[in-house]
Design a protein around this motif. Sequence first.
Motif, PDB file in Angstrom:
ATOM      1  N   SER A 196      10.547  -4.898  -4.521  1.00  0.00           N
ATOM      2  CA  SER A 196       9.558  -4.210  -5.358  1.00  0.00           C
ATOM      3  C   SER A 196       8.929  -4.681  -6.621  1.00  0.00           C
ATOM      4  N   ASP A 238      -1.496  -0.006   2.730  1.00  0.00           N
ATOM      5  CA  ASP A 238      -0.977   0.985   2.362  1.00  0.00           C
ATOM      6  C   ASP A 238       0.510   0.967   2.239  1.00  0.00           C
ATOM      7  N   TRP A 276       1.374  -1.385  -0.858  1.00  0.00           N
ATOM      8  CA  TRP A 276       1.470  -0.535  -1.743  1.00  0.00           C
ATOM      9  C   TRP A 276       2.584   0.270  -1.929  1.00  0.00           C
ATOM     10  N   ARG A 330       5.543  -0.923  -4.450  1.00  0.00           N
ATOM     11  CA  ARG A 330       5.207  -0.925  -5.900  1.00  0.00           C
ATOM     12  C   ARG A 330       4.967  -2.341  -6.001  1.00  0.00           C
ATOM     13  N   THR A 374       0.659  -6.495  -7.784  1.00  0.00           N
ATOM     14  CA  THR A 374      -0.566  -6.526  -7.225  1.00  0.00           C
ATOM     15  C   THR A 374      -0.500  -7.121  -5.837  1.00  0.00           C
ATOM     16  N   ILE A 375      -1.543  -6.978  -5.101  1.00  0.00           N
ATOM     17  CA  ILE A 375      -1.447  -7.552  -3.761  1.00  0.00           C
ATOM     18  C   ILE A 375      -2.802  -8.488  -3.753  1.00  0.00           C
ATOM     19  N   CYS A 412     -11.786  -4.757  -4.175  1.00  0.00           N
ATOM     20  CA  CYS A 412     -11.250  -5.751  -4.646  1.00  0.00           C
ATOM     21  C   CYS A 412     -11.923  -6.943  -5.481  1.00  0.00           C
ATOM     22  N   GLY A 435      -5.337  -5.413  -7.074  1.00  0.00           N
ATOM     23  CA  GLY A 435      -4.582  -4.603  -8.256  1.00  0.00           C
ATOM     24  C   GLY A 435      -5.424  -4.991  -9.449  1.00  0.00           C
TER      25      GLY A 435
END
Length: 249
Positions: free
Chosen positions: A13, A43, A46, A49, A52-53, A91, A105
């Motif tokens: 994470s 999902d 995310w 945690r 960002t993606i 995004c 993010g």
Amino acid sequence: MLRTLFDRAALPSERIVFVHARLRNIHAATKTSYAQLTAELIDCLWAIRPTTILVPAYTINTFMLGRVFHRCFSHSEVGRFSEEVRVSGSCWRSPDPMYSVLDLGNYLQQQPHISYARTFGSDSLFEHLHQQDALIINVDIDGFLSTQVHCVELSHQVDYRFEKTFSGIVFNDEQNWHRVDYQAFVRNMREDFSQYPPYNRRRRTEHLRAQAVLHTTSLDGIELSWIGAQDFRQQIDTALSGNPRFLVD
């Protein structure tokens, strides 16, 4: 399927996540729509945690041939997952005319030192991802795929890629645009626009697994693989030091 796969993978994470994903086989197996699969995959990401993606939305050939990149309208060349994320409109897209990424993010906007005038090298996005030890994830990709490989090739000055400047136009929106002289790192191209020499991703993948740095989980024939950017670069650097053409056929 995706949630079970991610639960089994035990991903770290609080890292920047850079994801390459192919949805075709999952769609065929589950009959779930591409839009829903995309939402479920996001999902799952995310849920670990991340900082960002980031999703690649590359337009390499489009810009090389047409010299125009539109951050709102240029289609991604790297698959249905990327395009589904792009059209969702949820995004920020980087202004890189060949290697743009979708930032879910809003992280990259807070990194003013990153330059989008060149693909690799100092102050580039991919150098930043290396410094931050981003988590590179592949979902159902044949042979582990990572754009970070070109950073290592540049540092080794491999004989099959070279730096070339492409002049063109970047549209930030429907009204605002600017000219760019973009420094790319490319291979030779044939008349049919295919580039050569071809990469041998399976050899790369086997090497990373042999060094125990590539983590892979599978479920019903679908694989999820991940590695840290720094481990990836270290192992590819070692391989290229032993064989400058290790990555290609």
